[in-house]
Motif scaffolding. Structure first.
Motif, PDB file in Angstrom:
ATOM      1  N   ASP A 135       0.811  -1.211   0.000  1.00 12.49           N
ATOM      2  CA  ASP A 135       0.000   0.000   0.000  1.00 12.49           C
ATOM      3  C   ASP A 135       0.841   1.255   0.000  1.00 12.49           C
ATOM      4  OD1 ASP A 135      -2.250  -1.499  -0.027  1.00 12.49           O
ATOM      5  OD2 ASP A 135      -2.562  -1.454   2.137  1.00 12.49           O
ATOM      6  N   THR A 136       2.138   1.103   0.361  1.00  7.92           N
ATOM      7  CA  THR A 136       2.991   2.288   0.396  1.00  7.92           C
ATOM      8  C   THR A 136       3.609   2.577  -0.969  1.00  7.92           C
ATOM      9  OG1 THR A 136       4.931   0.992   1.009  1.00  7.92           O
ATOM     10  CG2 THR A 136       3.556   1.827   2.812  1.00  7.92           C
ATOM     11  N   GLU A 137       3.243   1.732  -1.982  1.00 12.84           N
ATOM     12  CA  GLU A 137       3.786   1.973  -3.320  1.00 12.84           C
ATOM     13  C   GLU A 137       3.389   3.366  -3.787  1.00 12.84           C
ATOM     14  OE1 GLU A 137       5.642   0.193  -5.161  1.00 12.84           O
ATOM     15  OE2 GLU A 137       5.609  -1.841  -4.410  1.00 12.84           O
ATOM     16  N   LEU A 138       4.320   3.983  -4.461  1.00  9.73           N
ATOM     17  CA  LEU A 138       4.023   5.314  -4.971  1.00  9.73           C
ATOM     18  C   LEU A 138       3.229   5.248  -6.267  1.00  9.73           C
ATOM     19  CD1 LEU A 138       7.465   7.019  -4.401  1.00  9.73           C
ATOM     20  CD2 LEU A 138       5.438   7.189  -2.966  1.00  9.73           C
ATOM     21  N   ASP A 139       3.321   4.149  -6.982  1.00 12.66           N
ATOM     22  CA  ASP A 139       2.703   4.048  -8.288  1.00 12.66           C
ATOM     23  C   ASP A 139       1.377   3.312  -8.189  1.00 12.66           C
ATOM     24  OD1 ASP A 139       5.000   5.193  -9.558  1.00 12.66           O
ATOM     25  OD2 ASP A 139       5.986   3.268  -9.175  1.00 12.66           O
ATOM     26  N   ALA A 140       0.433   3.736  -9.031  1.00 13.55           N
ATOM     27  CA  ALA A 140      -0.871   3.083  -9.056  1.00 13.55           C
ATOM     28  C   ALA A 140      -0.991   2.273 -10.331  1.00 13.55           C
ATOM     29  CB  ALA A 140      -1.976   4.126  -8.972  1.00 13.55           C
ATOM     30  N   GLY A 141      -2.074   1.490 -10.433  1.00 13.33           N
ATOM     31  CA  GLY A 141      -2.324   0.723 -11.642  1.00 13.33           C
ATOM     32  C   GLY A 141      -1.284  -0.352 -11.850  1.00 13.33           C
ATOM     33  N   PRO A 142      -0.914  -0.627 -13.132  1.00 15.15           N
ATOM     34  CA  PRO A 142       0.027  -1.707 -13.435  1.00 15.15           C
ATOM     35  C   PRO A 142       1.376  -1.566 -12.728  1.00 15.15           C
ATOM     36  CG  PRO A 142      -1.058  -0.940 -15.426  1.00 15.15           C
ATOM     37  CD  PRO A 142      -1.439   0.005 -14.342  1.00 15.15           C
ATOM     38  N   MET A 143       1.848  -0.318 -12.525  1.00 19.25           N
ATOM     39  CA  MET A 143       3.161  -0.133 -11.898  1.00 19.25           C
ATOM     40  C   MET A 143       3.199  -0.708 -10.493  1.00 19.25           C
ATOM     41  SD  MET A 143       5.404   0.971 -13.859  1.00 19.25           S
ATOM     42  CE  MET A 143       6.593   1.196 -12.532  1.00 19.25           C
ATOM     43  N   LYS A 144       2.071  -0.780  -9.846  1.00 21.24           N
ATOM     44  CA  LYS A 144       2.010  -1.352  -8.502  1.00 21.24           C
ATOM     45  C   LYS A 144       2.495  -2.799  -8.520  1.00 21.24           C
ATOM     46  CE  LYS A 144      -1.402  -2.264  -4.855  1.00 21.24           C
ATOM     47  NZ  LYS A 144      -2.810  -2.118  -4.472  1.00 21.24           N
ATOM     48  N   TYR A 145       2.229  -3.489  -9.637  1.00 19.86           N
ATOM     49  CA  TYR A 145       2.606  -4.891  -9.744  1.00 19.86           C
ATOM     50  C   TYR A 145       3.925  -5.059 -10.502  1.00 19.86           C
ATOM     51  CZ  TYR A 145      -2.251  -5.098  -8.370  1.00 19.86           C
ATOM     52  OH  TYR A 145      -3.427  -4.896  -7.699  1.00 19.86           O
ATOM     53  N   MET A 146       4.196  -4.146 -11.443  1.00 15.75           N
ATOM     54  CA  MET A 146       5.460  -4.225 -12.172  1.00 15.75           C
ATOM     55  C   MET A 146       6.646  -3.980 -11.254  1.00 15.75           C
ATOM     56  SD  MET A 146       4.597  -5.146 -15.117  1.00 15.75           S
ATOM     57  CE  MET A 146       6.250  -5.095 -15.766  1.00 15.75           C
ATOM     58  N   ARG A 147       6.414  -3.307 -10.118  1.00 14.40           N
ATOM     59  CA  ARG A 147       7.510  -3.086  -9.157  1.00 14.40           C
ATOM     60  C   ARG A 147       7.962  -4.391  -8.519  1.00 14.40           C
ATOM     61  NH1 ARG A 147       7.743   1.840  -6.510  1.00 14.40           N
ATOM     62  NH2 ARG A 147       9.396   0.875  -5.306  1.00 14.40           N
ATOM     63  N   THR A 148       7.140  -5.452  -8.668  1.00 14.43           N
ATOM     64  CA  THR A 148       7.515  -6.744  -8.082  1.00 14.43           C
ATOM     65  C   THR A 148       8.421  -7.550  -9.007  1.00 14.43           C
ATOM     66  OG1 THR A 148       5.639  -7.949  -9.019  1.00 14.43           O
ATOM     67  CG2 THR A 148       5.254  -6.788  -6.948  1.00 14.43           C
ATOM     68  N   VAL A 149       8.685  -7.011 -10.228  1.00 10.65           N
ATOM     69  CA  VAL A 149       9.534  -7.727 -11.185  1.00 10.65           C
ATOM     70  C   VAL A 149      11.005  -7.459 -10.856  1.00 10.65           C
ATOM     71  CG1 VAL A 149      10.109  -8.014 -13.615  1.00 10.65           C
ATOM     72  CG2 VAL A 149       7.754  -7.466 -12.935  1.00 10.65           C
ATOM     73  N   PRO A 150      11.798  -8.498 -10.667  1.00  4.78           N
ATOM     74  CA  PRO A 150      13.242  -8.295 -10.396  1.00  4.78           C
ATOM     75  C   PRO A 150      13.907  -7.587 -11.568  1.00  4.78           C
ATOM     76  CG  PRO A 150      12.577 -10.551  -9.895  1.00  4.78           C
ATOM     77  CD  PRO A 150      11.433  -9.921 -10.622  1.00  4.78           C
ATOM     78  N   ARG A 151      14.982  -6.889 -11.256  1.00  4.56           N
ATOM     79  CA  ARG A 151      15.659  -6.120 -12.301  1.00  4.56           C
ATOM     80  C   ARG A 151      16.308  -7.016 -13.339  1.00  4.56           C
ATOM     81  NH1 ARG A 151      18.718  -2.018  -8.099  1.00  4.56           N
ATOM     82  NH2 ARG A 151      16.816  -1.160  -7.163  1.00  4.56           N
ATOM     83  N   ASP A 152      16.688  -8.215 -12.933  1.00  2.16           N
ATOM     84  CA  ASP A 152      17.361  -9.110 -13.879  1.00  2.16           C
ATOM     85  C   ASP A 152      16.394 -10.104 -14.519  1.00  2.16           C
ATOM     86  OD1 ASP A 152      16.768 -10.497 -11.618  1.00  2.16           O
ATOM     87  OD2 ASP A 152      18.713 -11.512 -11.439  1.00  2.16           O
ATOM     88  N   ALA A 153      15.111  -9.813 -14.445  1.00  3.68           N
ATOM     89  CA  ALA A 153      14.117 -10.730 -15.019  1.00  3.68           C
ATOM     90  C   ALA A 153      14.294 -10.837 -16.524  1.00  3.68           C
ATOM     91  CB  ALA A 153      12.702 -10.264 -14.683  1.00  3.68           C
ATOM     92  N   ASN A 154      13.979 -12.036 -17.048  1.00  8.38           N
ATOM     93  CA  ASN A 154      14.049 -12.286 -18.476  1.00  8.38           C
ATOM     94  C   ASN A 154      13.099 -11.340 -19.215  1.00  8.38           C
ATOM     95  OD1 ASN A 154      12.626 -13.852 -20.876  1.00  8.38           O
ATOM     96  ND2 ASN A 154      14.757 -14.552 -20.752  1.00  8.38           N
ATOM     97  N   LEU A 155      13.572 -10.778 -20.363  1.00 11.61           N
ATOM     98  CA  LEU A 155      12.770  -9.793 -21.098  1.00 11.61           C
ATOM     99  C   LEU A 155      11.448 -10.392 -21.562  1.00 11.61           C
ATOM    100  CD1 LEU A 155      12.367  -7.070 -22.474  1.00 11.61           C
ATOM    101  CD2 LEU A 155      13.690  -7.931 -24.416  1.00 11.61           C
TER     102      LEU A 155
END
Length: 865
Positions: A815-835
């Motif tokens: 709930d403390t995420e700054l981004d709403a909508g899809p970004m709320k969930y895209m923030r859970t993607v690791p930086r080294d995730a497969n493209l």
């Protein structure tokens, strides 16, 4: 006897004897003879005079008429002369005949008129009496005896003709009554037949109506035998009609019930045994045909509905499952019905699981198809034959839908998106609505939004740039009809509005209309902003070239030679690398130019030199803005400079790497090497980026608003070059300068930075703004390249966030995420995730949010893959 004077009375004197007076006798005899002759002559003269008098009298009657002569003689108190007497006698005889003949004629005429007019008998008698009275009055001038006879005859004629008309009236009355009776009985019989074709009618109600008809017939005087024959035939026909009616309007179960009833009846009313059996057989065949047709129709509708649902994720309008009807159709084949219904349920479940095909990338669609095919080829343990068949049909249905999608996307992609995307459909309707109401600005805005919507769907489905369309074929045809129906005076302003409001879309809009049959003159009008030329071209479309061609030896040929020379460089650049379509398009453009030049010469009086020069500038405005170099041969729109474009597409040199054919530039744009299997007849080994840099050639694209990169073989064959996403390297002129930046520059320009010069209210650093995906839509880099650049920008953004804020300890939504909508969930993607996984997860998140469902975190989602 005369006595002598001297002989006294009573005294006889002796007469002398023997004296002979012969001469006296002869004289006396002669006198008598003369007297007799004179009498005869007088009588002859009298007779002849009488005859002449009588003839004159008769001539008078002939000339004046019988009644007028009698009237005149009556006025002078009768005849006075032989002629008048003769006239009187003749006139009496003739008048009797004339009066009687005229009276009879009038009586006959009255009967005929009365018959035609259906005159009332009382009115007829009055008119007949008037005729008799009139002619009776005319008898005053006739001899009384003749008048009496004539009056009797007229009275007799009156009675005869009155009797005749009375008989006519009686016959007519009888006929009218009979006709009315026939009509009443016909209508009554029709009512019985009509009753048989009404809902709820039965044999009992039909027979009751027949009894009513019988009573009516008898009351109207119809014979008992004839009346019963009529009623029996009508009732039997009505019962048969009712049987047909009930059968035709019954559902499958109802029809089966009727057939069962017939099979138990030996003879149906109005039919013998053979006819009854024939009816039963006929109904049974029709029922079997209806069941077969109904099953076929349902399976076809189900296939269409499944394809539609696979594509859109929605139920096709008008499709519904009527279980009662289907149960009746499949009464003896319930297993098949269960399998079909299960197939429909699987389709709905698959759409929820995988999403709609209309918003599914081709790679994802192929993965889904492969998964469904694997399940069909390897059913779960314990699956029945019917269940295995369902899995097979499920995979086939998805494959059919995918094949149809790809075929439509190649032939009419805009139509597919419009049919499967609600927003695209609404925008299409809005375009025509606003265009019909004369709101050109609003229509152009809607068309621009439609283009954006279409491209979003094209991107999702991976439709190549060259296959993309702004207008569906149907939409283009309607648009052409609308444009060509506009009055000439209004077309100029409307064309101008379309051009101004469509902006960059205007050339593409015009090109697609041209491909769908818009008159060449109208096409050229869409490409010019000169109002006068607009009107010239529109009016030119109504003329024929042969009517405008100048007369005189060599005049037209000399002018056309000047025109060909003036556009030769344009023609070479236009047709270089083009196919038959390019040649056709050029020929249409050249045909308009030649036609316009002839018009200037014959109508406006210009000479060939002046007319050709004017036309070249009007129809080929880019004739002197052409790049013709080893690296490119193409026409440049007037808003760009050919020399600048030539510098941008060139290879460059060691000191300046600005040209797009520079190896590093080609690599940054994500351009793939040419593979042998793609062009086996032209190359024996893969064409490297270095070889492409040396032998690359830029040519105009199909819409003329950009250039396409080709590899030129040693034999001069041109092979189109593609990006890593397999799309043609098609760069718009407006993008050339932007594409000529490095990937790093693109990322840095697209990534917002903290404005350190802007004061902060809380004396703290302000957080950077997240990058926007639309800022990375550089058309020439391709989807994957743009996505990769965007993800790199996101990495830089996330790193900034990490540097400024403590990282989250939970991979799930916070709930403390700054981004709403899809970004709320895209923030859970690791930086080294497969493209690829990152893109799939992005698709999954958007799809779940569209369904108003909570997406899983990236880690949890990954477990389901």
């Amino acid at each position: 006897m005369v006595l002598p004077k001297y002989q006294k009375t009573g005294i006889k004197v002796r007469q002398p004897s023997g004296m002979d007076f012969a001469d006296a006798r002869e004289a006396s005899q002669l006198g008598r003879t003369i007297s007799a002759e004179l009498d005869r002559m007088g009588e002859f003269a009298f007779r002849e005079g009488s005859k002449l008098a009588e003839r004159r009298g008769q001539e008078r009657v002939r000339e004046e008429g019988a009644v007028p002569v009698l009237t005149a003689l009556q006025q002078q108190d009768g005849p006075r002369t032989i002629a008048e007497q003769a006239a009187f006698d003749a006139a009496n005889r003739i008048a009797v005949v004339e009066i009687e003949t005229a009276a009879r004629s009038d009586m006959r005429t009255l009967v005929a008129e009365a018959d035609e007019a259906n005159m009332d008998i009382f009115v007829f008698n009055e008119k007949m009496s008037d005729i008799q009275d009139g002619y009776t009055a005319s008898l005053q001038v006739v001899d009384p005896v003749a008048a009496g006879v004539l009056n009797a005859r007229i009275t007799e004629d009156n009675a005869a003709y009155s009797t005749k008309y009375s008989e006519i009236v009686t016959v007519k009355a009888k006929n009218a009554y009979a006709e009315k009776t026939t009509n009443i009985l016909t209508e009554g019989a029709q009512k019985v037949l009509d009753l048989s074709l009404t809902e709820g009618a039965s044999e009992e109600s039909i027979r009751k109506a027949g009894e009513d008809l019988l009573q009516t017939a008898l009351l109207r005087g119809t014979g008992d035998k004839k009346a019963r024959k009529l009623v029996d035939s009508t009732v039997e026909a009505a019962i048969r009609e009712n049987l047909f009616f009930r059968f035709e309007n019954a559902d499958v179960l109802g029809k089966q019930a009727i057939i069962d009833d017939l099979s138990e009846i030996e003879k149906y009313p109005g039919m013998n045994f053979e006819q009854t059996r024939n009816f039963e057989d006929r109904f049974r065949r029709e029922l079997n045909s209806e069941i077969t047709t109904g099953k076929s129709l349902f399976t076809n509708e189900l296939d269409d509905a499944i394809t539609y649902y696979v594509n859109t994720g929605k139920v096709k309008p008008g499709f519904e499952i009527d279980e009662d009807k289907l149960t009746a159709l499949y009464l003896d084949d319930q297993d098949t019905l269960d399998a079909l219904l299960r197939q429909w349920e699987n389709t709905q479940e698959d759409a929820k699981t995988y999403g709609a095909l209309s918003s599914m990338p081709i790679a994802k669609a192929n993965e889904v198809l492969l998964e469904l095919q694997n399940e069909a080829n390897d059913p779960p343990p314990g699956a029945t034959g019917a269940e295995a068949d369902i899995l097979r049909k499920r995979a086939e249905a998805f494959q059919t839908a995918l094949i149809q999608r790809q075929e439509v996307l190649r032939s009419d992609p805009a139509s597919y998106v419009t049919q499967t995307n609600k927003q695209a459909s609404q925008l299409t309707s809005t375009v025509f609505k606003e265009l019909g109401e004369g709101n050109i600005n609003t229509a152009a805005m809607a068309l621009t939004r439609l283009n954006e919507t279409l491209n979003i769907q094209y991107d999702v489905m991976g439709v190549p740039q060259n296959d993309r369309r702004l207008l569906s074929k149907d939409m283009a045809q309607q648009m052409i009809q609308s444009i060509q129906a506009i009055d000439d005076d209004l077309e100029i302003s409307i064309f101008k509005e379309i051009q101004n409001n469509l902006g960059d879309l205007a050339p593409r809009f015009a090109d697609e209309l041209r491909k769908n049959g818009l008159a060449p003159e109208y096409v050229e009008a869409l490409f010019t902003d000169d109002p006068n030329l607009h009107l010239e071209l529109v009016q030119l479309s109504q003329s024929k070239e042969e009517d405008l061609k100048p007369k005189g030896a060599g005049i037209a040929n000399d002018a056309e030679t000047l025109l060909l020379q003036g556009v030769n460089d344009y023609r070479l650049a236009y047709l270089r690398g083009g196919d038959s379509a390019a040649l056709e398009q050029y020929n249409e453009q050249y045909g308009v130019a030649k036609k316009l030049m002839f018009k200037y010469m014959t109508v406006d009086g210009l000479d060939g030199q002046t007319a050709s020069t004017r036309v070249i500038k009007e129809i080929f405005p880019e004739f002197d803005n052409i790049v013709n170099s080893p690296n490119g041969l193409f026409i440049v729109p007037k808003q760009f400079n050919a020399q600048d474009m030539e510098a941008l597409i060139s290879k460059g040199n060691i000191l300046t790497s600005s040209g797009l054919l520079n190896e590093r530039k080609l690599q940054e744009m994500g351009i793939q090497e040419l593979q042998v299997e793609d062009y086996p007849a032209y190359i024996s080994e893969a064409v490297s980026i270095a070889a492409l840099s040396s032998n690359g050639l830029w040519l105009n694209n199909s819409t003329g608003d950009g250039v396409v990169l080709h590899y030129q073989t040693e034999s001069g064959k041109l092979l189109p070059v593609r990006f890593d996403n397999n799309q043609l390297v098609d760069i718009k002129f407006k993008d050339l300068a932007n594409v000529n930046t490095t990937v790093t520059q693109a990322i840095q320009e697209a990534l917002p930075v903290i404005d350190k010069d802007e004061p902060s209210d809380n004396d703290m650093l302000q957080l950077p703004v997240p990058p926007k995906r639309e800022d990375f839509n550089i058309s020439t880099i391709g989807e994957e390249g743009n996505e990769a650049n965007f993800q790199r920008a996101m990495s830089m953004y996330n790193k900034s966030i990490t540097d400024l804020m403590p990282p989250s300890t939970d991979e799930g939504p916070d709930d403390t995420e700054l981004d709403a909508g899809p970004m709320k969930y895209m923030r859970t993607v690791p930086r080294d995730a497969n493209l690829k996984k990152r893109k799939d997860y992005t698709f999954y998140v958007n799809e779940q949010l569209e369904k108003s469902q909570e997406p899983l975190s990236y880690t949890e989602w990954l477990k389901t893959q």
